[in-house]
Design a protein around this motif. Structure first.
Motif, mmCIF file in Angstrom:
data_model
loop_
_atom_site.group_PDB
_atom_site.id
_atom_site.type_symbol
_atom_site.label_atom_id
_atom_site.label_comp_id
_atom_site.label_asym_id
_atom_site.label_seq_id
_atom_site.Cartn_x
_atom_site.Cartn_y
_atom_site.Cartn_z
ATOM 1 N N GLU A 230 -6.225 -1.185 -11.795
ATOM 2 C CA GLU A 230 -6.145 -0.179 -12.314
ATOM 3 C C GLU A 230 -6.716 1.225 -11.323
ATOM 4 N N TYR A 231 -6.203 2.466 -11.691
ATOM 5 C CA TYR A 231 -6.128 3.724 -10.900
ATOM 6 C C TYR A 231 -7.941 4.227 -11.091
ATOM 7 N N VAL A 232 -8.360 4.431 -9.696
ATOM 8 C CA VAL A 232 -9.592 4.978 -9.725
ATOM 9 C C VAL A 232 -9.903 6.011 -8.569
ATOM 10 N N TRP A 233 -10.048 7.238 -8.812
ATOM 11 C CA TRP A 233 -10.176 8.172 -7.674
ATOM 12 C C TRP A 233 -11.309 8.119 -6.953
ATOM 13 N N PHE A 234 -10.966 8.065 -5.522
ATOM 14 C CA PHE A 234 -12.375 7.717 -4.538
ATOM 15 C C PHE A 234 -12.385 8.997 -3.706
ATOM 16 N N GLY A 235 -11.459 9.826 -3.418
ATOM 17 C CA GLY A 235 -11.473 10.976 -2.589
ATOM 18 C C GLY A 235 -11.784 10.559 -1.070
ATOM 19 N N ASP A 236 -11.574 9.418 -0.638
ATOM 20 C CA ASP A 236 -11.691 8.993 0.711
ATOM 21 C C ASP A 236 -10.490 9.521 1.541
ATOM 22 N N TYR A 237 -10.537 9.809 2.710
ATOM 23 C CA TYR A 237 -9.449 10.262 3.413
ATOM 24 C C TYR A 237 -8.579 9.038 3.904
ATOM 25 N N PHE A 238 -8.915 7.805 3.865
ATOM 26 C CA PHE A 238 -8.258 6.788 4.428
ATOM 27 C C PHE A 238 -7.712 5.981 3.039
ATOM 28 N N GLY A 239 -8.069 6.547 2.081
ATOM 29 C CA GLY A 239 -7.568 5.867 0.783
ATOM 30 C C GLY A 239 -8.008 6.934 -0.481
ATOM 31 N N GLU A 240 -7.203 7.755 -0.832
ATOM 32 C CA GLU A 240 -7.808 8.861 -1.819
ATOM 33 C C GLU A 240 -8.236 7.995 -3.198
ATOM 34 N N PHE A 241 -7.442 7.080 -3.734
ATOM 35 C CA PHE A 241 -7.872 6.422 -4.719
ATOM 36 C C PHE A 241 -7.325 4.960 -4.952
ATOM 37 N N GLN A 242 -8.192 4.091 -5.681
ATOM 38 C CA GLN A 242 -8.010 2.649 -5.963
ATOM 39 C C GLN A 242 -6.544 2.672 -6.682
ATOM 40 N N SER A 243 -5.617 1.735 -6.180
ATOM 41 C CA SER A 243 -4.522 1.481 -7.056
ATOM 42 C C SER A 243 -3.757 0.271 -6.502
ATOM 43 N N PRO A 244 -2.703 -0.215 -7.085
ATOM 44 C CA PRO A 244 -1.947 -1.210 -6.405
ATOM 45 C C PRO A 244 -1.658 -1.116 -5.081
#
Length: 427
Positions: A230-244
């Motif tokens: 599922e999509y989850v927003w992280f806001g990390d520069y190396f991975g802004e969001f969790q996703s497939p």
């Protein structure tokens, strides 16, 4: 403030000038490292995704400590030595052959125990040969803290705001599912290589699904795959969001490091180089989303300001506040990360074509070089921006070979930014 114009690539063949190379500011990515730990895992535990055994530190020909802390690999050391040798020939032919060690300044990002930037700098200087023992100044919160904004890839500058979720979503139309669909073939392929597919009679219930999906059914009738994340927003520069896409891109990068590290088997022997390169495009897409214009301004303004200030003080022969090296320093070496290079790409609207990769990839050991040239006829100065990147090559030999400069900044512009120190947004 002196004006420094950017040399137009297309005009080089038409304008008769006698140029001397008087200074270079190099922003280099560190060399080949071992992979980071995956989401819900460690560098040696991938059981959340697969039952397949990943290579150990023995396979990487490294100590366990170096492997677990993403040190430069043995192959990465060779790459940086060859890069240093290449630069010695290139810049020496351009006018820096008589450079003295006092005219070289070298900085390396050094966060925590991760020494890959330091290792890269050491190997690069060994290959450069002219001054292999130049002091390498480490940059972190206790050592050279004022240089963190120049070397770090996630040191936020002043009031510069990072990208919001809405801004990043706007880059791909606001629909995470559409982004997943765009890379569906690659995401599914990664799952197949990991053997996450199971079978109809015996579905593979990968723990990653229940670990990251709040409402996941722990007794699925089908296998859990990366497509179910599922999509989850992280806001990390190396991975802004969790996703497939994010999780699939992690494995694509890990397998690319296995390939570049010259492991006997990469990606469990399930991919050829062309397929691996295609999957690696997911990692590049993920990085492009993270190195957007908002993050680039917030994280890279100080590095760009430092580059400009270093060039300005060489031209003016007068020190600039916030720049510790002497005004006559001819070679400024900044060893940092791929994201640093991609931030500068965004801020300066640069593009390059690294052979064997997709466009604008910041390869291990790759660099942006800001070369200051002086016209010996009229005394005017120009800045030529060049890229050198490693190339994917055949397995079983050194995979990374050196490419020539592939682009010049093609817009002629005087630098009009007044540097009052370098702690400011260059918005």
């Amino acid at each position: 403030m002196y004006f420094v114009g950017a040399l137009v690539a297309s005009s080089l063949l038409m304008v008769q000038c006698e140029l001397s190379l008087v200074q270079v500011v190099m922003v280099s990515r560190h060399s080949i490292r071992t992979p980071y730990a995956p989401t819900n895992g460690t560098v040696s535990d991938f059981s959340s995704y697969t039952n397949l055994p990943f290579p150990t530190y023995v396979d990487w020909n490294m100590t366990e400590y170096d492997f677990e802390n993403q040190y430069v690999t043995p192959q990465g050391t060779i790459l940086m030595q060859r890069l240093g040798s290449y630069y010695r020939e290139r810049w020496g032919a351009g006018g820096l052959s008589q450079i003295s060690c006092e005219q070289i300044t070298c900085f390396a990002d050094y966060g925590g125990e991760a020494s890959r930037d330091l290792d890269s700098a050491i190997a690069w200087l060994e290959g450069f040969e002219i001054c292999p023992d130049v002091p390498i100044q480490l940059v972190n919160e206790t050592t050279n803290p004022l240089m963190q904004g120049v070397l770090s890839d996630h040191y936020q500058i002043g009031s510069c705001e990072l990208a919001t979720e809405d801004q990043v979503m706007g880059m791909y139309g606001g629909d995470p599912d559409a982004l997943t669909t765009m890379y569906e073939d690659g995401i599914i392929k990664v799952g197949e290589v990991l053997e996450m597919t199971g079978s109809t009679d015996d579905p593979f219930n990968a723990p990653i699904c229940k670990n990251v999906n709040p409402l996941y059914d722990e007794n699925p009738v089908e296998s859990c795959t990366l497509m179910d994340i599922e999509y989850v927003w992280f806001g990390d520069y190396f991975g802004e969001f969790q996703s497939p896409l994010y999780l699939a891109s992690y494995f694509a990068e890990a397998w690319m490091f296995q390939y570049l590290g010259n492991l006997e088997t990469y990606a469990f022997g399930a991919l050829d180089l062309a397929s691996l390169r295609d999957l690696y495009s997911m990692h590049i897409e993920n990085l492009w989303l993270g190195t957007n214009i908002w993050n680039s301004v917030a994280y890279s303004s100080q590095q760009l300001g430092y580059i400009i200030a270093s060039i300005d003080q060489m031209v003016s022969n007068d020190g600039v506040d916030g720049v510790p090296q002497d005004a006559n320093t001819q070679l400024v070496l900044l060893f940092s990360h791929d994201t640093n290079i991609l931030y500068l790409r965004k801020l300066l609207d640069l593009n390059w074509i690294p052979i064997g990769h997709g466009n604008n990839v910041a390869t291990p050991g790759g660099a942006l070089n800001f070369e200051l040239h002086r016209d010996d006829v009229d005394g005017s100065y120009f800045v030529k921006v060049g890229a050198v990147h490693s190339r994917l090559y055949s397995h079983g030999v050194l995979h990374c070979i050196i490419l020539p400069v592939l682009f010049c900044l093609v817009v002629c512009w005087p630098i009009l930014i007044t540097i009052a120190g370098v702690h400011r947004c260059l918005a």
